[in-house]
Write an enzyme that holds these catalytic residues in place. Structure first.
Site, short mmCIF file in Angstrom:
data_model
loop_
_atom_site.label_atom_id
_atom_site.label_comp_id
_atom_site.label_asym_id
_atom_site.label_seq_id
_atom_site.Cartn_x
_atom_site.Cartn_y
_atom_site.Cartn_z
N ARG A 60 0.87 -1.18 0.00
CA ARG A 60 0.00 0.00 0.00
C ARG A 60 0.90 1.23 0.00
O ARG A 60 1.45 1.61 1.02
CB ARG A 60 -0.90 0.02 1.25
CG ARG A 60 -1.93 1.15 1.21
CD ARG A 60 -2.74 1.23 2.49
NE ARG A 60 -2.01 1.95 3.53
CZ ARG A 60 -2.45 2.07 4.78
NH1 ARG A 60 -3.56 1.50 5.16
NH2 ARG A 60 -1.74 2.74 5.68
N LYS A 115 -2.62 7.02 7.93
CA LYS A 115 -3.85 7.13 7.15
C LYS A 115 -4.71 8.21 7.80
O LYS A 115 -5.51 7.95 8.69
CB LYS A 115 -4.59 5.79 7.10
CG LYS A 115 -5.47 5.61 5.87
CD LYS A 115 -5.87 4.16 5.68
CE LYS A 115 -6.58 3.93 4.36
NZ LYS A 115 -7.86 4.60 4.23
N SER A 169 -11.84 -3.24 4.14
CA SER A 169 -11.80 -2.40 5.33
C SER A 169 -13.22 -2.11 5.81
O SER A 169 -14.11 -1.85 5.00
CB SER A 169 -11.11 -1.07 5.01
OG SER A 169 -9.78 -1.28 4.59
#
Length: 210
Positions: free
Chosen positions: A45, A143, A114
């Site tokens: 990611r 994040k 998620s």
């Protein structure tokens, strides 16, 4: 379909990449060290990488993960997951839904979704996801758009949606004890591993802790 018991073992110590945390250190060397030390799954990611860089990282990480027989997940980019023959894809709530992902990647690949709410978790299961990434459990700098999930909500998700799950978001060695009561199948860690100067020692500490 992916074997649920095998998947639960793979999720135990789940590394999510973020090269910004490495502060110039060799990306591939750091990930390989983490795998050698005991990481059980790796997700690529890289939120700031363009398509070309992301693909390059995916190709090289696919080679490294295969070398150590560790499962490799791609965040969001289904096209790149297919190009490098990754073991699966992880998608968020603003990404393509799991039903559509399944049509693209087939029955044998892993799909993670998620979730922050019971509704999102139920939908993910209905859509055919293999596991949930629940969080953020604590405030996280990796994040910034992630909203925290309360322990009450986490309990509701666990009670109402029976499927493998990892907890993510701001988890470190000082606060993980607060999460053990929920018996997650694993912990998805970003800065909790990659933020350490000595990644091998940090992974070993995690293995002892969980």
């Amino acid at each position: 379909m992916v074997d649920k018991n095998k998947l639960k073992k793979l999720l135990k110590l789940y590394l999510v990449t973020d090269s910004d945390l490495l502060k110039g250190r060799d990306f591939y060397k750091c990930i390989e060290e983490a795998i050698q030390a005991g990481v059980t799954m790796v997700q690529l990611r890289e939120k700031d990488a363009d398509g070309k860089e992301f693909l390059e990282k995916a190709i090289k990480l696919r080679e490294i993960t295969k070398k150590y027989n560790v499962f490799f997940i791609i965040n969001d980019r289904i096209d790149i997951a297919l190009l490098v023959d990754a073991d699966g894809v992880h998608v968020g709530q603003s990404d393509i839904d799991a039903t559509s992902v399944r049509k693209l990647i087939g029955e044998d690949k892993i799909i993670g979704v998620s979730a922050r709410t019971v509704k999102e978790a139920k939908q993910a299961k209905k859509d055919g996801a293999d596991y949930l990434g629940i969080g953020a459990m604590f405030s996280t700098s990796t994040k910034l758009d992630a909203k925290d999930v309360s322990f009450n909500t986490l309990n509701e998700i666990i009670d109402e949606v029976e499927m493998p799950f990892v907890l993510i978001g701001g988890i470190n060695l000082d606060n993980v004890h607060k999460l053990k009561q929920f018996n997650p199948d694993g912990y998805a860690l970003v800065s909790g591993i990659l933020g350490a100067e000595d990644i091998v020692s940090r992974v070993k500490l995690w293995k002892n802790e969980i």
